[in-house]
Motif scaffolding. Structure first.
Motif: not given
Ligand code: COA
Ligand code: AMP
Length: 618
Positions: A361-363, A382-383, A385-387, A474, A489, A495, A500
């Motif tokens: 969702g964020e760094r 940590d992974h 991705w985005q909508t 990003d 971004r 974020n 977002r």
């Protein structure tokens, strides 16, 4: 060479073979013969997503397995639904939608708090081939109106209220206000009356949820083309108009099913908890569709990481329900850490079921990573991705054999994603050099297919900057081992607490204030929420207003128009905005100042004093 490397290489070199194989894990009414045509996956396949999420598990004899646990500290409720029960409720709700005239391809807006009926509503739409569009509860009426006008729903599904720790959120008056503003008129609104605060219904338009569902006969699954839309999910772009990300049925089912076992290492029957909201993509993919497609038990949590009632709530839920995989936002972990730095609340619970904590969702800042790892003693992953992508682009795929973790990096590209870091000329950056993070086409199954009613914007926003590549928005770099680092971004998206938001949209709202001549909004680093928006406002000459008063009015305006979720609390009146001589606001330089990065005063600057003022205020 690790299992991961082989699998990733195969997915990029022979994508059709790779995804044809993955597609076998899904039930098809008509199995696809063509895997990929012009960027669309499984174009001649037909299936039903709800069948894959519910019916097939019941048919396989797993009807008594728990499908969903609703855990709601804000109402003091814990309730479980078996697959058979969830199927029954979904079929009836689908029957109600059908009785209200909703047909395959029609749109339904869902504006609901985190209650089981919200999950049922999504699945019910999928069951009859209707397209749902869930709107997050923290948005204001004006934002809901924009989405209603754009999605043009036949029916709106909503509830009388949501429950935030400090207050009741009256959804129904927000919906009424939105419908007053909107041009589009849905035929009906179906309202779930919550005992905490029932709402008056509008005669002729509004129906009581319980009454309407109990009067309906169950509806069966309607098979649709794999390329038909399953849902539209609006997300913030760089302007005031949100982007309606469109997800198809076939690619989505295949990709999510694949990700559950390969990315998350989850097996049928295990408890999977994404502590997000159904209004966000994480909720769509990993509260609703992913875990159910995989035959897992999903947890629907109506509460916060802290304050409902204490910073031990996440650990209570893990212990009570035997959660194996927890997925949360770094901001949630920071909120817990702030209130319980020594982890005393975690020690009260038996967390032995927990195998992984996934964060996105964020760094993920290395400090939060270390704290969580020490506290939980399980891999903290940590992974990224985005909508738009709908499922992870970069991750440590534990189902393929976990790779060593490097704090600050979401590890490597997930199979299916050919990730590049490009310089401004479109050449690959050498390791260590920052550039734009892109994905070489074709995008894998499950990623967005277009923007609803705006294919031109889809092409322009994502595909035009680097031909042959999808632009993620990003920035970041790769290291010598091929690990990706996503630094933030490179556009006007920020974020805030994992939510977002568009600074461009906030600027549009602020500019509408009668005393504001111009403004700029940027994200400023915040210890808890990652980023917070701050607005710089120039008053109209001769406005004769008290700056402090305008600052308060501007903050109230953003809350009223966009919603509390924007967390816009800080507006600062300045004499002028830093601009180039041609009039372009120097947002990137302002962002550098806000992030405490070294910045260079551009030679084209109109008035260097303007930048100095921003630095002083920040
Ligand atoms: N309906 C209505 N209002 C909502 C809402 C909802 N579903 N969700 C949030 N809000 C409101 C909050 O009540 C708050 O209002 P306030 O200004 O009156 O206090 C405002 O929106 C901001 O909410 P939030 O960003 O949640 O801040 P918070 O201070 O209440 O909580 C955190 C801070 C860190 C605990 C919380 O943001 C959090 O849990 N974040 C994780 C987010 C997440 O899971 N994102 C999904 C990506 S994985
Ligand atoms: P959303 O579409 O709301 O999921 O937001 C997506 C954006 O959140 C991404 O484009 C990133 O800017 C940011 N983001 C999500 N996950 C990560 C992560 N693991 N690391 C860095 N940024 C992230």
């Amino acid at each position: 060479m690790s299992g991961y490397d082989d699998v990733h290489r195969r997915s990029i070199e022979r994508p059709e073979e790779f995804w044809a194989e993955a597609a076998r894990a899904v039930d098809w009414e008509v199995a696809p013969e063509t895997v990929l045509r012009e960027g669309r996956w499984f174009p001649d396949g037909r299936l039903n997503t709800c069948h894959n999420a519910l019916d097939r598990h019941v048919a396989a004899g797993h009807g008594e397995r728990t499908a969903l646990v609703y855990d709601s500290p804000v109402t003091g409720t814990v309730r479980s639904f078996t697959y058979a029960e969830l199927l029954d409720q979904t079929a009836r709700t689908a029957g109600m939608l059908r009785d209200l005239g909703v047909r395959a391809g029609d749109t339904v807006v869902i504006y609901m708090p985190m209650v089981p009926e919200a999950v049922v509503a999504m699945l019910a739409c999928a069951r009859i081939g209707a397209v749902h569009s869930v709107v997050f509860g923290g948005f204001a009426a004006a934002e809901l109106a924009v989405r209603i006008d754009h999605a043009e729903p036949v029916v709106v599904l909503s509830a009388s209220c949501g429950i935030e720790p400090s207050r009741l959120v009256e959804y129904k008056p927000l919906l009424d206000a939105a419908l007053e503003r909107a041009r589009h008129r849905p035929a009906h609104c179906v309202i779930l009356q919550r005992p905490q605060h029932p709402a008056p219904l509008v005669e002729g338009r509004d129906l009581d949820w319980e009454a309407a569902v109990s009067a309906a006969a169950p509806a069966g699954c309607v098979a649709v083309a794999a390329t038909d839309p399953l849902y539209i999910l609006y997300t913030s772009g760089t302007t005031g108009a949100p982007k309606g990300v469109v997800r198809d049925n076939g690619g989505h089912a295949v990709a999510l099913q694949w990700s559950m076992s390969h990315v998350y290492g989850a097996a049928p029957g295990e408890v999977f908890w994404a502590a997000s909201d159904v209004g966000w993509v994480v909720g769509h993919s990993y509260i609703v569709y992913g875990p159910l497609l995989a035959g897992c038990t999903t947890v629907l949590y109506e509460g916060k990481p802290v304050g409902t009632p204490d910073p031990g709530s996440f650990w209570r839920v893990v212990a009570m329900h035997g959660v194996r995989t927890l997925f949360a936002a770094p901001t949630a972990i920071r909120a817990i850490k702030k209130e319980d730095p020594a982890g005393d609340f975690a020690k009260k619970w038996d967390l032995s079921s927990l195998r992984y904590l996934f964060l996105a969702g964020e760094r993920l800042d290395p400090e939060t990573y270390r704290w969580a790892t020490e506290l939980l003693g399980v891999p903290v992953i940590d992974h990224w991705w985005q909508t738009e992508t709908g499922w992870p682009v970069a991750a440590n795929c534990v189902g393929l054999g976990a790779l060593p973790i490097k704090p600050g990096s979401p590890t490597k590209p997930v199979p299916g994603y050919d990730v590049h870091v490009l310089d401004s000329d479109g050449a690959d950056c050498p390791p260590g050099a920052e550039g734009a993070v892109t994905i070489r086409l074709p995008l894998p199954p499950g990623t967005l297919t277009t923007l609803h009613r705006d294919h031109a914007r889809f092409t322009e926003a994502y595909l035009s900057r680097y031909p042959g590549h999808y632009l993620t928005g990003d920035g970041g770099h790769l290291d010598d081992d091929g690990y990706l680092y996503v630094m933030g971004r490179i556009d006007d998206v920020i974020n805030v607490a994992g939510h977002r938001l568009s600074t461009g949209q906030m600027e549009e709202v602020i500019a509408a204030h009668p005393d504001v001549a111009e403004c700029a909004v940027i994200g400023v680093a915040d210890d808890l929420k990652g980023e917070l928006p701050v607005g710089f406002v120039v008053l109209k000459a001769g406005a004769g207003r008290d700056p402090a008063e305008v600052e308060r009015e501007v903050a109230a305006l953003v809350r009223e128009r966009i919603g509390p979720v924007a967390a816009f609390r800080r507006a600062v009146v300045v004499a002028r905005l830093p601009k180039t001589r041609s009039g372009k606001i120097l947002r990137a330089t302002m962002r550098d100042i806000a992030a405490g990065r070294a910045y260079r005063t551009p030679s084209t600057i109109e008035d260097p004093a303007a930048l100095e003022e921003i630095a002083r205020v920040l």
